[in-house]
Motif scaffolding. Structure first.
Motif, short mmCIF file in Angstrom:
data_model
loop_
_atom_site.label_atom_id
_atom_site.label_comp_id
_atom_site.label_asym_id
_atom_site.label_seq_id
_atom_site.Cartn_x
_atom_site.Cartn_y
_atom_site.Cartn_z
N ASN A 219 -16.60 30.01 9.89
CA ASN A 219 -16.89 28.79 9.54
C ASN A 219 -15.84 27.75 8.80
O ASN A 219 -15.56 26.76 9.22
CB ASN A 219 -18.09 29.00 8.85
N LEU A 220 -15.33 28.51 7.59
CA LEU A 220 -14.18 27.79 7.03
C LEU A 220 -12.99 27.49 7.63
O LEU A 220 -12.60 26.35 7.79
CB LEU A 220 -13.89 28.41 5.72
N LEU A 221 -12.52 28.46 8.61
CA LEU A 221 -11.26 28.20 9.17
C LEU A 221 -11.51 27.18 10.33
O LEU A 221 -10.60 26.38 10.76
CB LEU A 221 -10.96 29.57 9.94
N GLY A 222 -12.68 27.14 10.86
CA GLY A 222 -12.86 26.18 12.13
C GLY A 222 -13.08 25.01 11.43
O GLY A 222 -12.39 23.71 12.16
N SER A 223 -13.46 24.58 10.35
CA SER A 223 -13.42 23.63 9.71
C SER A 223 -12.26 22.85 9.47
O SER A 223 -11.99 21.80 9.55
CB SER A 223 -14.48 23.41 8.58
#
Length: 309
Positions: A219-223
């Motif tokens: 989630n954090l990497l995609g954001s």
């Protein structure tokens, strides 16, 4: 009034980047699934979801850049369809459901034209809700109907009102809406891809068995990936700490939206809100992460800006 999207210097760069992100996300999912047969892919839920995204993504960008009644109609559709889906799975009675949808539309109008009064929407809805059983004198199951309907509004209608408020009232509202919405979409893709590649313990096995710690990292990497690629739309006046807060809160908000969605479905004993969107379920299944992440990210950015000034 509607705008000519081509008159905005951001339109074509953002549209191009959205298409690139969709292609990159689909390629990453293929690598994670390790399925390359076209015949197999065309029959898979993955293919159906990708086809839906390739339609929704560009249409969203076009609608928000046109603005005016086009954006308002899009928001209206999400409120009415999302409200009808939560009404169905929660078993909300007709009169409460009608009030929910009516107040959802009132909220959009208030947010668009009287933004400073958005803060009164939740309490105003509570007053109207409690008037129904009081005036009708039908108290059987009224407490559950009032509670479920109030939750439905806070879950669907109120976040959409915040989205319209930010888009209409904030000087950089268009930039913020585009960046956060696309970042949420890519965050969801990143969660799935990283969760497939890195096998780690589950976050909440009882409620969301498909969510893992590696998925949360995704989630954090995609954001972060989405914000980096959409850097052209990130306001130049923002300090780097604000951008970091934007990335983190969008990723966490997307994750929290998924967990809340799992909680709601388990609480009401369903697996999908509807079958409207091919490969996904209902409209609510698609927008729930945004409904949670957008207000959370907006308030986090506002607070951060005020702290560092």
């Amino acid at each position: 009034m509607p705008n000519n999207p081509f008159a905005n210097d951001l339109f074509l760069p953002v549209l191009l980047r959205v298409v690139v992100l969709l292609l990159a996300g689909f390629a990453a999912v293929l690598v994670a699934r390790r399925r390359w047969s076209l015949r197999v892919l065309r029959r898979s839920t993955l293919f159906l979801r990708a086809r839906v995204w390739f339609v929704i993504g560009p249409l969203f960008v076009i609608a928000v850049f046109i603005g005016g009644f086009v954006s308002f109609l899009l928001a209206t559709y999400v409120v009415l369809q999302g409200s009808s889906e939560i009404v169905r799975i929660a078993g909300i009675q007709r009169r409460y459901a009608l009030l929910l949808m009516l107040w959802g539309e009132v909220g959009l109008l208030v947010a668009a034209f009287f933004g400073s009064y958005v803060v009164f929407l939740p309490f105003g809805f509570l007053i109207l809700l409690t008037l129904l059983p009081v005036l009708s004198r039908e108290l059987t199951d009224a407490h559950r109907q009032v509670a479920d309907t109030l939750f439905a509004y806070v879950y669907v209608g109120l976040p959409m009102a915040y989205i319209v408020f930010v888009k209409s009232s904030e000087p950089l509202g268009l930039n913020f809406l585009v960046v956060v919405t696309i970042a949420v979409a890519v965050s969801d893709i990143g969660s799935w891809v990283v969760g497939q590649v890195l096998k780690t313990p589950q976050l909440l096995q009882e409620m969301a068995p498909g969510k893992t710690w590696s998925g949360a990292l995704g989630n954090l990497l995609g954001s972060a990936a989405a914000v980096a690629l959409l850097w052209v739309a990130v306001p130049k006046s923002w300090p780097m700490v604000v951008v970091v807060v934007l990335v983190v809160m969008t990723g966490l908000g997307s994750l929290w939206g998924d967990l809340t969605d799992a909680f709601v479905k388990r609480a009401f004993g369903t697996t999908a809100t509807s079958t409207l969107v091919i490969g996904y379920g209902g409209v609510l299944d698609r927008v729930v992460s945004l409904l949670m992440a957008f207000p959370l990210t907006y308030f986090a950015v506002v607070v951060t800006e005020r702290i560092i000034r």
